[in-house]
Scaffold this motif. Structure first.
Motif, mmCIF file in Angstrom:
data_model
loop_
_atom_site.group_PDB
_atom_site.id
_atom_site.type_symbol
_atom_site.label_atom_id
_atom_site.label_comp_id
_atom_site.label_asym_id
_atom_site.label_seq_id
_atom_site.Cartn_x
_atom_site.Cartn_y
_atom_site.Cartn_z
ATOM 1 N N GLN A 5 0.885 -1.133 0.053
ATOM 2 C CA GLN A 5 -0.076 0.086 -0.016
ATOM 3 C C GLN A 5 0.713 1.162 0.187
ATOM 4 N N ILE A 6 1.828 1.248 0.861
ATOM 5 C CA ILE A 6 2.622 2.401 0.997
ATOM 6 C C ILE A 6 3.447 2.698 -0.385
ATOM 7 N N ASP A 7 3.868 1.660 -1.086
ATOM 8 C CA ASP A 7 4.748 1.694 -2.284
ATOM 9 C C ASP A 7 3.703 2.364 -3.275
ATOM 10 N N GLN A 8 2.438 1.943 -3.501
ATOM 11 C CA GLN A 8 1.423 2.461 -4.252
ATOM 12 C C GLN A 8 1.006 3.856 -4.048
ATOM 13 N N TYR A 9 1.204 4.217 -2.711
ATOM 14 C CA TYR A 9 0.729 5.651 -2.471
ATOM 15 C C TYR A 9 1.990 6.630 -2.495
ATOM 16 N N THR A 10 3.268 6.073 -2.247
ATOM 17 C CA THR A 10 4.366 6.888 -2.903
ATOM 18 C C THR A 10 4.564 7.217 -3.944
ATOM 19 N N ALA A 11 4.253 6.159 -4.972
ATOM 20 C CA ALA A 11 4.090 6.510 -6.422
ATOM 21 C C ALA A 11 3.041 7.630 -6.998
ATOM 22 N N GLU A 12 1.988 7.627 -6.127
ATOM 23 C CA GLU A 12 0.868 8.569 -6.424
ATOM 24 C C GLU A 12 1.221 9.702 -6.164
ATOM 25 N N ILE A 13 1.992 10.045 -4.845
ATOM 26 C CA ILE A 13 2.286 11.071 -4.567
ATOM 27 C C ILE A 13 3.391 12.061 -5.262
ATOM 28 N N ASN A 14 4.541 11.090 -5.722
ATOM 29 C CA ASN A 14 5.412 11.537 -6.592
ATOM 30 C C ASN A 14 4.990 12.086 -8.080
ATOM 31 N N SER A 17 0.700 16.331 -9.660
ATOM 32 C CA SER A 17 0.746 17.747 -10.007
ATOM 33 C C SER A 17 -0.629 18.488 -10.319
ATOM 34 N N PRO A 18 -1.095 19.181 -9.230
ATOM 35 C CA PRO A 18 -2.312 19.869 -9.235
ATOM 36 C C PRO A 18 -2.221 21.155 -10.332
ATOM 37 N N ALA A 19 -3.723 21.203 -10.673
ATOM 38 C CA ALA A 19 -3.783 22.300 -11.669
ATOM 39 C C ALA A 19 -4.087 23.487 -10.986
ATOM 40 N N ASN A 20 -4.700 23.273 -9.905
ATOM 41 C CA ASN A 20 -5.224 24.324 -9.047
ATOM 42 C C ASN A 20 -5.213 24.226 -7.449
ATOM 43 N N ALA A 21 -5.505 25.215 -6.798
ATOM 44 C CA ALA A 21 -5.660 25.184 -5.360
ATOM 45 C C ALA A 21 -6.801 24.252 -4.809
ATOM 46 N N ASP A 22 -7.794 23.986 -5.570
ATOM 47 C CA ASP A 22 -8.817 23.144 -5.143
ATOM 48 C C ASP A 22 -8.422 21.561 -5.273
ATOM 49 N N LEU A 24 -5.343 20.599 -4.949
ATOM 50 C CA LEU A 24 -4.138 20.579 -3.806
ATOM 51 C C LEU A 24 -4.859 20.231 -2.657
ATOM 52 N N GLU A 25 -5.991 21.017 -2.169
ATOM 53 C CA GLU A 25 -6.727 20.667 -0.958
ATOM 54 C C GLU A 25 -7.414 19.456 -1.034
ATOM 55 N N ALA A 26 -7.842 19.093 -2.202
ATOM 56 C CA ALA A 26 -8.301 17.505 -2.255
ATOM 57 C C ALA A 26 -7.174 16.560 -1.751
ATOM 58 N N PHE A 27 -5.921 16.811 -2.408
ATOM 59 C CA PHE A 27 -4.760 16.122 -1.954
ATOM 60 C C PHE A 27 -4.638 16.112 -0.503
ATOM 61 N N ARG A 28 -4.469 17.009 0.164
ATOM 62 C CA ARG A 28 -4.487 17.192 1.485
ATOM 63 C C ARG A 28 -5.500 16.344 2.415
ATOM 64 N N LYS A 64 4.978 9.571 5.811
ATOM 65 C CA LYS A 64 4.269 10.648 6.029
ATOM 66 C C LYS A 64 5.071 12.039 5.846
ATOM 67 N N GLN A 65 6.217 11.888 6.043
ATOM 68 C CA GLN A 65 7.240 13.116 6.003
ATOM 69 C C GLN A 65 7.220 13.487 4.436
ATOM 70 N N LEU A 66 6.979 12.342 3.481
ATOM 71 C CA LEU A 66 7.031 12.835 1.965
ATOM 72 C C LEU A 66 5.755 13.356 1.690
ATOM 73 N N ALA A 67 4.634 12.840 2.280
ATOM 74 C CA ALA A 67 3.401 13.571 1.950
ATOM 75 C C ALA A 67 3.205 14.866 2.288
ATOM 76 N N ASP A 68 3.811 15.299 3.483
ATOM 77 C CA ASP A 68 3.905 16.670 4.144
ATOM 78 C C ASP A 68 4.916 17.486 3.299
ATOM 79 N N ALA A 69 5.870 17.095 2.888
ATOM 80 C CA ALA A 69 6.783 17.964 2.057
ATOM 81 C C ALA A 69 6.206 18.020 0.872
ATOM 82 N N LYS A 70 5.628 17.109 0.201
ATOM 83 C CA LYS A 70 4.841 17.491 -0.969
ATOM 84 C C LYS A 70 3.983 18.295 -1.124
ATOM 85 N N TYR A 71 3.164 18.349 -0.134
ATOM 86 C CA TYR A 71 2.028 19.292 0.233
ATOM 87 C C TYR A 71 2.709 20.631 0.194
#
Length: 345
Positions: A5-14, A17-22, A24-28, A64-71
């Motif tokens: 699961q973590i490998d799959q989510y890591t690939a998704e995070i990397n 690339s959001p087009a707008n703030a909305d 990005l908020e959905a990602f958070r 978790k650190q990866l997700a925070d940094a990406k956001y």
């Protein structure tokens, strides 16, 4: 299972690339929210055996650190991009439109009436809306027992020596008294203003409304002068061909007195609701100034004569703009007021 699961989510995070703030908020919300994926993974971590906790604990923290940094990175990029666009002003673009205000229909009618009488040599006079008994009633030849003094007609606001003495003016005739008291003939003036009467509010009546009264005092002023002045006024306001008739009437401050009717501007004569199917509409009262009124104001009634008239601006506006409900004038409905923007052009 958790590692997959973590490998799959890591690939998704990397790859995100959001087009707008909305977006990005959905990602958070999806990854970092209180009900997000990371919160769920930490709940699953509680079920991992003791021998695997050290390994998966490190992996989970790094995730978790990866997700925070990406956001945070994406958030800063979007803010910078938005600021850059805000500074990139294209002066070739058309300007934004803005709403144009309009004058109130009563103001339009008031100004037109003033313009007509100014061309006849009348000046504009004003006076207070809170009046004493002398200027509002007694000087105008109202007997003590006159019905207009009763509470159902007048808003009395103060008693003096047990007598109702101070009231909201019931007509702008009080301005005529003040003018004659403090000046010398000749007088030629109109007095526009708001007046008050204790009436039930309906489509045809209100507790406050607006009047325009006129006064002309000089030597040898006659009823013919009055009729010709008002006839000219009607032709200017409603157009040539508008018919006029005078009917005998009674007012305490004029003698003889009359009411003036014009041919209905709505139906043109055959009859309608506005003229009550008579073809005529009453627009004002008038008459020769009573000698008692002149004497009350210190004017020699044997040397001077004069005429006076008074009309309601709401009635004039009703006929000019076909407005059938008096309440519209005071409700400040923008939809109603916008209809008069063209009158300003």
């Amino acid at each position: 299972m958790m590692q997959a699961q973590i490998d799959q989510y890591t690939a998704e995070i990397n790859a995100f690339s959001p087009a707008n703030a909305d977006e990005l908020e959905a990602f958070r919300i999806k990854f970092l929210g209180t009900k997000g994926i990371i919160k769920d993974l930490f709940e699953q971590f509680k079920t991992v055996g003791p021998e695997e906790k050290r390994t998966f604990g490190k992996v989970l923290n790094e995730f978790k650190q990866l997700a925070d940094a990406k956001y945070n990175e994406l958030k800063e990029n979007i803010a910078t991009s938005t600021q850059s666009k805000g500074n990139d002003l294209d002066l070739t673009l058309p300007g934004d439109g803005f709403a144009v205000g309009s004058r109130h229909p009563l103001s339009l009618v008031r100004n037109e009436i003033i313009d007509i009488f100014k061309r006849l040599g009348f000046v504009v006079a004003e006076g207070p809306e809170i009046e004493d008994d002398w200027h509002n009633f007694s000087a105008l030849n109202f007997p003590d027992e006159h019905p207009a003094r009763d509470m159902q007609d007048t808003f009395f606001i103060k008693k003096n020596n047990g007598k109702d003495d101070i009231a909201l003016r019931t007509h702008t005739s009080s301005v005529q008294v003040r003018m004659m008291e403090h000046g010398k003939p000749p007088f030629r003036a109109i007095m526009p203003g708001r007046v008050y009467r204790n009436e039930a509010i309906s489509a045809r009546a209100h507790c406050f409304f607006h009047q325009v009264e006129g006064l002309y005092v000089d030597e040898n002023v006659s009823f013919s002068d009055l009729k010709q002045t008002l006839y000219h006024f009607v032709q200017e306001l409603y157009g040539e061909g508008t018919k006029v008739r005078f009917r005998p009437s009674y007012f305490p401050f004029t003698e003889p007195s009359a009411e003036m009717d014009i041919s209905c501007t709505i139906c043109g004569g055959p009859g309608c609701n506005m003229c009550k199917y008579t073809g005529w509409v009453e627009i004002l009262g008038c008459g020769m100034v009573d000698p008692n009124v002149l004497e009350n104001c210190g004017i020699d009634s044997k040397k001077y004569t004069g005429f006076a008239f008074g009309m309601g601006m709401e009635r004039i506006a009703n006929l000019k703009y076909v407005i059938r409900d008096l309440r519209l004038f005071s409700e400040n409905d923008v939809r109603f007021l916008k209809q008069f923007q063209t009158e300003m052009l």
